[in-house]
Design an enzyme around this catalytic site. Structure first.
Site, PDB file in Angstrom:
ATOM      1  N   LYS A 260       0.858  -1.169   0.080  1.00  0.00           N
ATOM      2  CA  LYS A 260      -0.032   0.020   0.005  1.00  0.00           C
ATOM      3  C   LYS A 260       0.917   1.183   0.009  1.00  0.00           C
ATOM      4  CE  LYS A 260      -3.935  -2.287   2.024  1.00  0.00           C
ATOM      5  NZ  LYS A 260      -4.524  -2.903   3.427  1.00  0.00           N
TER       6      LYS A 260
ATOM      7  N   ASP B  94     -10.630   3.215   4.513  1.00  0.00           N
ATOM      8  CA  ASP B  94     -10.935   1.644   4.046  1.00  0.00           C
ATOM      9  C   ASP B  94     -12.513   1.514   4.108  1.00  0.00           C
ATOM     10  OD1 ASP B  94      -9.138  -0.140   3.591  1.00  0.00           O
ATOM     11  OD2 ASP B  94      -9.034  -0.528   5.816  1.00  0.00           O
TER      12      ASP B  94
ATOM     13  N   GLN C 269      -4.678  -1.869   9.723  1.00  0.00           N
ATOM     14  CA  GLN C 269      -4.563  -3.086   8.938  1.00  0.00           C
ATOM     15  C   GLN C 269      -5.201  -4.070  10.216  1.00  0.00           C
ATOM     16  OE1 GLN C 269      -3.357  -3.740   5.754  1.00  0.00           O
ATOM     17  NE2 GLN C 269      -4.193  -5.719   6.097  1.00  0.00           N
TER      18      GLN C 269
END
Ligand code: NDP
Length: 288
Positions: free
Chosen positions: A54, A121, A98
């Site tokens: 990412k 997200d 994450q």
């Protein structure tokens, strides 16, 4: 006729190039350089690879990104205070925590702590609620990646029967909500299946578009798929040091119209959608 392979690497590269162009335009017009803060707790190898990828993709698109790596035994409160600091830090327009998180940390509370304006997200309950109601918001990255692969490959879900196997909060459930919306990329008739579904293969065989998001290697076999279906494999499973999907690829490809491979299907799309959401976040910040 062998199935058309839907190349997620290519579609994601196209999307990342669009994002890079958007970043260049935003900064050229005096806007901020989009910034992403990635929070990684612990040393899970797969999570570390995802976060590194990412970061690299952000740099290639001209974005700023930083990884905040905390030890595996980080107390819940310490993670929450880091999220508070990042919420208040103007260099970061998006925050990514994450998953999965170590057991001492309550995942839902951590995600809820992210300011909805920075929830790139798309997993915060505010983002998910808005998505459900069809309001503009950050769409969760993997479901919107699936939607983009379909649209950009010419398989508009409108009017199609989409069967999704899996009902997690990060893939199955939000994907169902997205594909049933009265909007572009939606208007599908959606069926969601899970471990309590009876006669699973009777249902999957009715799918025009079949999405596997189960986390069970090779679970979707050829007898579960209608001739000519479009098959999207979200699964990423490590088997004997190899990544495989939830679909028995060769046998299913032999009878389907189109199929996504693993790796190189939905995986790269997830990162591309994260970049796209981060660019949106920076645009919203700059127009405030
Ligand atoms: P979860 O384990 O959270 O959910 C799996 C879902 O599949 C559950 O709803 C479960 O049902 C259902 N399921 C499992 N086995 C069966 C079965 N035999 N029959 C019917 N339903 C079944 O997984 P995630 O949604 O987080 O992830 C799914 C897969 O996608 C994983 O392989 C993961 O690695 C991958 N993934 C890929 C991403 C990408 O970027 N491409 C991003 C996120 C995930 P029940 O609810 O009844 O238990």
């Amino acid at each position: 006729m062998p199935a058309r392979i839907l190349n997620g690497n290519e579609i994601a590269a196209e999307l990342r190039a669009e994002v890079a162009e958007g970043v260049a335009q935003l900064t050229a017009s005096g806007g901020p350089q989009p910034g992403l803060a990635a929070v990684l707790v612990g040393d899970d190898a797969a999570s570390a690879v995802y976060v590194r990828n990412k970061g690299r993709a952000c740099a290639e698109a001209g974005m700023h990104s930083e990884t905040f790596h905390l030890p595996v035994d980080t107390p819940h409160d310490v993670l929450l205070s880091l999220i508070d600091r990042l919420n208040a830090d103007d260099r970061f327009h998006g925050i990514l925590v994450q998953l999965p998180l170590p057991a001492q940390i309550d995942e839902a509370t951590a995600i809820e702590r992210i300011a909805p304006a920075k929830d790139v997200d798309g997993l915060h309950p505010v983002s998910q609620g808005k998505m459900l109601q069809g309001e503009p918001t950050y769409l969760p990255c993997t479901p919107s990646g699936v939607q983009q692969v379909l649209l950009r490959s010419g398989y508009d879900p409108a009017g199609q029967h989409v069967v999704i196997v899996g009902r997690s909060n990060i893939v199955g459930k939000p994907l169902a909500a997205l594909l049933m919306q009265r909007s572009i990329g939606g208007n599908a008739t959606v069926t969601v299946c899970h471990t309590r579904t009876r006669n699973l293969s009777d249902i999957t065989r009715q799918a025009d578009i079949l999405v596997a998001a189960m986390g069970v290697p090779g679970a979707i076999t050829a007898d579960m798929v209608r001739d000519g279906a479009v098959v999207i494999d979200v699964g990423i499973n490590r088997v004997d040091d190899r990544l495989v999907g939830d679909v028995d690829f060769d046998a299913v490809a032999a009878k389907s119209e189109a199929i996504t491979p693993v790796p190189g299907g939905i995986g790269p799309m997830t990162i591309a959608m994260l970049l796209s959401n981060t660019l949106d976040a920076a645009r919203r910040y700059s127009s405030k």
